[in-house]
Enzyme design. Structure first.
Site, PDB file in Angstrom:
ATOM      1  N   TYR A   1     -24.275  -2.548 -11.240  1.00 40.22           N
ATOM      2  CA  TYR A   1     -24.205  -2.984  -9.840  1.00 40.22           C
ATOM      3  C   TYR A   1     -25.447  -2.533  -9.070  1.00 40.22           C
ATOM      4  CZ  TYR A   1     -21.855  -3.555  -5.236  1.00 40.22           C
ATOM      5  OH  TYR A   1     -21.503  -3.914  -3.952  1.00 40.22           O
TER       6      TYR A   1
ATOM      7  N   LYS B   1     -28.101  -4.909  -7.229  1.00 41.76           N
ATOM      8  CA  LYS B   1     -28.316  -4.834  -5.773  1.00 41.76           C
ATOM      9  C   LYS B   1     -29.751  -4.452  -5.432  1.00 41.76           C
ATOM     10  CE  LYS B   1     -24.251  -6.048  -4.261  1.00 41.76           C
ATOM     11  NZ  LYS B   1     -24.083  -7.447  -3.824  1.00 41.76           N
TER      12      LYS B   1
HETATM   13  P1  NAP Z   1     -14.371  -8.836  -2.308  1.00 41.10           P
HETATM   14  O1  NAP Z   1     -13.366  -8.576  -1.232  1.00 41.10           O
HETATM   15  O2  NAP Z   1     -14.089  -8.398  -3.696  1.00 41.10           O
HETATM   16  O3  NAP Z   1     -14.729 -10.395  -2.275  1.00 41.10           O
HETATM   17  C1  NAP Z   1     -15.679 -10.925  -3.173  1.00 41.10           C
HETATM   18  C2  NAP Z   1     -15.425 -12.415  -3.304  1.00 41.10           C
HETATM   19  O4  NAP Z   1     -16.413 -12.942  -4.238  1.00 41.10           O
HETATM   20  C3  NAP Z   1     -14.040 -12.728  -3.894  1.00 41.10           C
HETATM   21  O5  NAP Z   1     -13.398 -13.729  -3.140  1.00 41.10           O
HETATM   22  C4  NAP Z   1     -14.374 -13.189  -5.304  1.00 41.10           C
HETATM   23  O6  NAP Z   1     -13.476 -14.146  -5.834  1.00 41.10           O
HETATM   24  C5  NAP Z   1     -15.718 -13.843  -5.093  1.00 41.10           C
HETATM   25  N1  NAP Z   1     -16.417 -14.031  -6.379  1.00 41.10           N
HETATM   26  C6  NAP Z   1     -16.475 -13.176  -7.422  1.00 41.10           C
HETATM   27  N2  NAP Z   1     -17.164 -13.727  -8.432  1.00 41.10           N
HETATM   28  C7  NAP Z   1     -17.545 -14.963  -8.028  1.00 41.10           C
HETATM   29  C8  NAP Z   1     -18.261 -16.016  -8.648  1.00 41.10           C
HETATM   30  N3  NAP Z   1     -18.755 -15.898  -9.894  1.00 41.10           N
HETATM   31  N4  NAP Z   1     -18.479 -17.160  -7.937  1.00 41.10           N
HETATM   32  C9  NAP Z   1     -17.980 -17.294  -6.687  1.00 41.10           C
HETATM   33  N5  NAP Z   1     -17.284 -16.330  -6.049  1.00 41.10           N
HETATM   34  C10 NAP Z   1     -17.061 -15.173  -6.714  1.00 41.10           C
HETATM   35  O7  NAP Z   1     -15.791  -8.147  -1.937  1.00 41.10           O
HETATM   36  P2  NAP Z   1     -16.407  -7.640  -0.549  1.00 41.10           P
HETATM   37  O8  NAP Z   1     -16.125  -6.187  -0.443  1.00 41.10           O
HETATM   38  O9  NAP Z   1     -16.069  -8.568   0.545  1.00 41.10           O
HETATM   39  O10 NAP Z   1     -17.970  -7.745  -0.908  1.00 41.10           O
HETATM   40  C11 NAP Z   1     -18.757  -8.879  -0.572  1.00 41.10           C
HETATM   41  C12 NAP Z   1     -20.206  -8.584  -0.972  1.00 41.10           C
HETATM   42  O11 NAP Z   1     -20.654  -7.390  -0.302  1.00 41.10           O
HETATM   43  C13 NAP Z   1     -20.398  -8.334  -2.465  1.00 41.10           C
HETATM   44  O12 NAP Z   1     -21.634  -8.865  -2.888  1.00 41.10           O
HETATM   45  C14 NAP Z   1     -20.420  -6.815  -2.548  1.00 41.10           C
HETATM   46  O13 NAP Z   1     -21.112  -6.376  -3.681  1.00 41.10           O
HETATM   47  C15 NAP Z   1     -21.136  -6.467  -1.256  1.00 41.10           C
HETATM   48  N6  NAP Z   1     -20.869  -5.111  -0.798  1.00 41.10           N
HETATM   49  C16 NAP Z   1     -19.603  -4.689  -0.503  1.00 41.10           C
HETATM   50  C17 NAP Z   1     -19.407  -3.382  -0.072  1.00 41.10           C
HETATM   51  C18 NAP Z   1     -18.047  -2.834   0.277  1.00 41.10           C
HETATM   52  O14 NAP Z   1     -17.950  -1.627   0.560  1.00 41.10           O
HETATM   53  N7  NAP Z   1     -16.997  -3.626   0.277  1.00 41.10           N
HETATM   54  C19 NAP Z   1     -20.501  -2.516   0.050  1.00 41.10           C
HETATM   55  C20 NAP Z   1     -21.770  -2.985  -0.260  1.00 41.10           C
HETATM   56  C21 NAP Z   1     -21.942  -4.276  -0.683  1.00 41.10           C
HETATM   57  P3  NAP Z   1     -12.193 -13.667  -6.721  1.00 41.10           P
HETATM   58  O15 NAP Z   1     -11.266 -13.070  -5.739  1.00 41.10           O
HETATM   59  O16 NAP Z   1     -11.693 -14.940  -7.327  1.00 41.10           O
HETATM   60  O17 NAP Z   1     -12.733 -12.688  -7.725  1.00 41.10           O
END
Ligand code: NAP
Length: 253
Positions: free
Chosen positions: A154, A158
Site C-alpha cells: 500500500y 501511495k
Molecule cells: P473504502 O470505504 O474501503 O471504499 C473503497 C471503495 O473502492 C469501495 O467501494 C470498493 O468497492 C472500491 N473498489 C475497490 N477495488 C476497486 C476496483 N478494482 N475498481 C473499482 N472500485 C474498487 O475506502 P475509503 O476509506 O473510502 O478510501 C478511499 C481511498 O482513500 C482509497 O484509495 C484509500 O486508500 C484512501 N485512503 C483512505 C484512508 C482512510 O483512513 N480511510 C487514509 C488514506 C487514504 P468494494 O466495496 O466492492 O470493495
C-alpha cells in the site's frame, strides 16, 4: 452552474466512504457525477444522495484495474453525461501483511487497484480533457506513502501515486489540465474499520487511540477529504498543480 454547462466528474470507488462523500460534494459544486465502483448496484446509495440534493449522478460498474472495463466505463460516462473532465482516482483496497507474509497476490492486487487503476482511468479520460482544454485529476494518496508497518504494498502504491501525479502535472499542464494528490491520514470509513477488526480492536477504541496521536485530537471524516478534493477540482484552482496535500489533522514527518 446551469445544468447544460455542468462539467462531468468521475469518482472511482464512490459507492461508500471517501469516494461517496466526494461524489456528493462535487455534485453540490455543480458537477454531473459518474459514481464508479466495482459493483454497479452498490452505487445506488451514492446516486440517491446526489439526487436528493438536486444533483445529477450516474452509476457505473467497473474494475479500475481492468483495461477493457475502464475503456467501456469511460465511454458510457461520456455517452450518458458528457465528456469526463474531472477525475478522482479514489478506488482502493488493503491487503496488509508484514513483508515475510505478503503474498504475490497481496502485492499485485494493491498495486493493481491503486496504481494501475489510476493510470488506466487517467489515460482513458485525458483525451476528453485535452479536447475540452480543461481537466482536473486528483489522486488519493495516503500518509502511508511515508512508510507504514505492514503496508509495503500500500505504501509503495501511495508513494507511486505521488510521482504519477507530478508527471501528469508536467505532461498535461499545457492542455489546461491539473493533477494533484490528496493524502489522508486516519479517516473513519469501512477501510479503517476493517483494519480495527483485523487487529482485534473495537472500532470506537481504535478511533480514540488514533485521535490521541493526531494534533487536532479527532479522526478524519470522509467530508474532510472531499473538501480538499473540491478545492483541487475547482474552476479557479488552475494554477495549482503537481501538489500533494496531506489531510491528516496535523503535520507528518
Ligand atoms: P473504502 O470505504 O474501503 O471504499 C473503497 C471503495 O473502492 C469501495 O467501494 C470498493 O468497492 C472500491 N473498489 C475497490 N477495488 C476497486 C476496483 N478494482 N475498481 C473499482 N472500485 C474498487 O475506502 P475509503 O476509506 O473510502 O478510501 C478511499 C481511498 O482513500 C482509497 O484509495 C484509500 O486508500 C484512501 N485512503 C483512505 C484512508 C482512510 O483512513 N480511510 C487514509 C488514506 C487514504 P468494494 O466495496 O466492492 O470493495
Amino acid at each position: 452552474m446551469a445544468r447544460s454547462e455542468q462539467r462531468v466528474a468521475v469518482v472511482t470507488g464512490a459507492a461508500r466512504g471517501i469516494g461517496a462523500a466526494t461524489a456528493v460534494r462535487l455534485a453540490a459544486e455543480g458537477r454531473a457525477v459518474a459514481v464508479l465502483d466495482l459493483d454497479e448496484a452498490a452505487c445506488a446509495g451514492t446516486v440517491e444522495r446526489v439526487r436528493a440534493g438536486g444533483g445529477t449522478a450516474f452509476a457505473v460498474g467497473a474494475d479500475v484495474s481492468d483495461t477493457e472495463a475502464v475503456t467501456a466505463a469511460v465511454a458510457r460516462v461520456a455517452d450518458a453525461l458528457g465528456p469526463p473532465v474531472v477525475l478522482v482516482n479514489n478506488a482502493g483496497v488493503l491487503r496488509d501483511n508484514l513483508l515475510f507474509r505478503m503474498t504475490d497476490s497481496d502485492w499485485d492486487t494493491v498495486l493493481g487497484v491503486h496504481l494501475r487503476g489510476a493510470f488506466l482511468m487517467a489515460r482513458a479520460c485525458q483525451k476528453h480533457m485535452v479536447d475540452a482544454g480543461f481537466g482536473r485529476i486528483v489522486n488519493l494518496s495516503s500518509s502511508s506513502a511515508l512508510g507504514n508497518r505492514g503496508q509495503a504494498n500500500y505504501s509503495a502504491a501511495k508513494a507511486g501515486l505521488q510521482g504519477f501525479t507530478k508527471t501528469l502535472a508536467i505532461e498535461l499542464g499545457k492542455f489546461g489540465i491539473t493533477a494533484n494528490a490528496v493524502a489522508p491520514g486516519f479517516i473513519a470509513t469501512d477501510m479503517t474499520a476493517s483494519t480495527a477488526a483485523r487487529v482485534g480492536v473495537g472500532f470506537d477504541d481504535f478511533q480514540a487511540a488514533a485521535a490521541d496521536r493526531i494534533p487536532v485530537r479527532r479522526v478524519g471524516r470522509p467530508e474532510d477529504v472531499a473538501n480538499a478534493v473540491a478545492f483541487f477540482t475547482g474552476e479557479d484552482a488552475g494554477f495549482v498543480s503537481g501538489q500533494v496535500l496531506y489531510v491528516a489533522g496535523g503535520p507528518l514527518d
